[in-house]
Design an enzyme around this catalytic site. Structure first.
Site, PDB file in Angstrom:
ATOM      1  N   GLU A 173       0.803  -1.219   0.000  1.00  0.00           N
ATOM      2  CA  GLU A 173       0.000   0.000   0.000  1.00  0.00           C
ATOM      3  C   GLU A 173       0.845   1.281   0.000  1.00  0.00           C
ATOM      4  OE1 GLU A 173      -2.960  -0.134   3.095  1.00  0.00           O
ATOM      5  OE2 GLU A 173      -3.862  -1.968   2.325  1.00  0.00           O
TER       6      GLU A 173
ATOM      7  N   GLU B 174      -5.115  -8.900   1.188  1.00  0.00           N
ATOM      8  CA  GLU B 174      -5.734  -8.596   2.485  1.00  0.00           C
ATOM      9  C   GLU B 174      -7.225  -8.415   2.286  1.00  0.00           C
ATOM     10  OE1 GLU B 174      -4.224  -5.197   4.692  1.00  0.00           O
ATOM     11  OE2 GLU B 174      -2.167  -5.748   4.211  1.00  0.00           O
TER      12      GLU B 174
HETATM   13  C1  FCB Z   1      -4.342  -2.195   5.614  1.00  0.00           C
HETATM   14  C2  FCB Z   1      -2.938  -2.478   6.102  1.00  0.00           C
HETATM   15  C3  FCB Z   1      -2.863  -3.482   7.207  1.00  0.00           C
HETATM   16  C4  FCB Z   1      -3.982  -3.325   8.200  1.00  0.00           C
HETATM   17  C5  FCB Z   1      -5.308  -3.271   7.481  1.00  0.00           C
HETATM   18  C6  FCB Z   1      -6.507  -3.177   8.388  1.00  0.00           C
HETATM   19  O1  FCB Z   1      -4.396  -0.932   5.043  1.00  0.00           O
HETATM   20  O2  FCB Z   1      -2.131  -2.925   5.035  1.00  0.00           O
HETATM   21  O3  FCB Z   1      -1.597  -3.384   7.803  1.00  0.00           O
HETATM   22  O4  FCB Z   1      -3.767  -2.223   8.975  1.00  0.00           O
HETATM   23  O5  FCB Z   1      -5.324  -2.185   6.590  1.00  0.00           O
END
Ligand code: FCB
Length: 465
Positions: free
Chosen positions: A176, A372
């Site tokens: 990110e 994620e």
């Molecule tokens: C993302 C991050 C991760 C965590 C999630 C909830 O943006 O990559 O580390 O904080 O959100």
């Protein structure tokens, strides 16, 4: 035809393409703790969290869930869950010795043992090189605003591949980079806590060049036929709140800064026109070397996508630009429909299908991973000692189904990771957000698999029968 997302739990893991991997994800700073052990030097997150007023209640990750000492137990948990793969990140200031030009043998030993244990349990390690924890000494030299950061990162990437490349085959450069650039240098919500919008575009540019140069250097370092090199972007749909031309324009502005800048730089070695205009407007165009970006563009083997929610954007005349999306004019985020998670995010799985299809249109056939996806809810331990978290289970089921919808539409999705294996340190929000499918009691460090984790385990085990 009803989509899989609507069908929900009817879906079976066997409905996914052969070789599709299901996993869990974490990040070094959120789980490791042991910040001054094993030769690790400080990162920007210790400096930030120990500065009054920066994080919720001054909470820091000096200990967090103590994974550095408990990683064997955590690998056992993953083996019990039956996941195929584990996405974690390497702490730059643990893997390299102070000075950031040589390996730290204790850091190497830690990650080697972790990876070996994963492999012994049939779990594929997937490593992210940079999940926001810049060594403080590099911040002292200017951090991502210094063009030398490109060389620092390439050096680190090459040393990491040399040290661990026989065990790790799937590597992401950055997690990110939007957060690094715009939460770190514009809104200041994240370390290093700088609030200077023009600077954040310079940082974003260096991150993008660093990504390409690191991938290229890693391709020839300790190479293996099955190496897969990529990056993880949080491509979050920025949907207009209505069909009005004003809302469309406002949403386009947010989409450029949040998604287009990074997808454009990674996939095509160029920025959207809207970003070039912002560079001019903010007076940083002379620090953005577009020719170099085009020249260093390197193909990736996969793109990781982190997905949580949709941003619904409306036009508000004269609204001050949102610090997290500097340069996006007259734009406001509206409240999403339906129930929200603890983060205040909506639950809209259709956005994952939409974004996956969109990336497929940009880069047909490129292997995509959902690196994620998950939800924070206020869990409680019930009288029976269990954690009944039906909302999290529902969230995960519906998003897995929405990923399947994208596959049915022809998108090459190859993996899905739940965020997160464990409850952990949620950055500036400290310990207030529980994302784990395994609960951690922060006093005793006891791990308890939540109902969502039990569901994931049982669901995955259907493949064995
Ligand atoms: C993302 C991050 C991760 C965590 C999630 C909830 O943006 O990559 O580390 O904080 O959100």
């Amino acid at each position: 035809m009803t989509t899989a997302q609507a069908r929900g739990t009817e879906l079976d893991p066997g409905d996914f393409p052969t070789g599709f991997q299901f996993g869990v994800a974490t990040a070094a700073h959120q789980i490791e703790g042991a910040v001054d052990e094993g030769g690790r030097s400080p990162s920007i997150w210790e400096t930030f969290a120990h500065t009054p007023g920066k994080t919720r209640n001054g909470e820091h990750a000096d200990v967090t869930v103590d994974h550095y000492h408990r990683f064997r137990e955590d690998v056992d948990l993953m083996a019990d869950l039956g996941v195929d793969t584990y996405r974690f990140s390497i702490a730059w200031s643990r893997l390299l010795a102070p000075g950031m030009e040589d390996l730290n043998s204790e850091g190497v030993a830690f990650y080697r043992e972790l990876c070996q244990l994963l492999l012994d349990n049939g779990i594929t390690p997937t490593a992210t090189l940079y999940h926001w924890d810049l060594p403080q000494e590099l911040q002292d030299r200017g951090g991502w605003v210094n063009p030398a950061s490109i060389d620092w990162f390439r050096t680190y990437a090459v040393l990491a591949k040399e040290a661990l490349g026989d065990l790790i085959k799937t590597w992401a450069t950055f997690n990110e980079p939007w957060c690094t650039a715009f939460l770190g240098y514009s809104s200041g919500e994240h370390a290093p806590g700088i609030k200077d919008a023009p600077t954040s575009f310079v940082a974003a540019h260096h991150l993008m060049i660093a990504h390409h140069e690191a991938v290229e250097a890693m391709q020839t370092t300790n190479p293996h036929d099955d190496d897969r090199l990529g990056i993880v972007l949080n491509l979050i749909p920025a949907w207009p709140a209505s069909d009005s031309p004003e809302d469309l324009r406002a949403a386009q502005g947010v989409d450029d800064v949040h998604n287009g800048l990074f997808a454009g730089a990674v996939l095509f070695g160029e920025y959207p026109d809207g970003i070039l205009e912002i560079h001019e407007r903010m007076g940083v165009a002379d620090q953005i070397d577009l020719d170099r970006l085009a020249a260093v563009r390197t193909s990736i083997d996969f793109l990781g996508v982190n997905y949580y929610n949709i941003n619904h954007i409306e036009y508000v005349e004269g609204a001050a630009p949102m610090p997290a999306w500097p340069g996006a004019e007259n734009a406001r985020v509206t409240r999403p429909p339906g129930e929200l998670t603890d983060m205040g995010w909506g639950v809209e799985p259709e956005g994952i299908t939409w974004m996956l299809k969109r990336i497929h249109d940009w880069a047909p056939g490129l292997p995509l991973m959902i690196t994620e996806n998950g939800a924070a809810y206020p869990d409680v331990v019930a009288a029976d000692g269990a954690v009944h978290d039906p909302k999290r289970t529902d969230y995960i089921q519906r998003h897995i189904a929405a990923v399947h919808d994208a596959i049915e539409a022809g998108v090459n999705v190859v993996a899905y990771y739940v965020w997160s294996l464990l409850d952990n340190y949620e950055w500036a929000k400290g310990y207030s957000m529980r994302f784990g499918i395994v609960r951690v009691d922060y006093e005793t460090q006891t791990r308890t698999v939540k109902d969502s984790g039990i569901w994931y385990r049982d669901w995955l085990s259907r493949r064995d029968s």
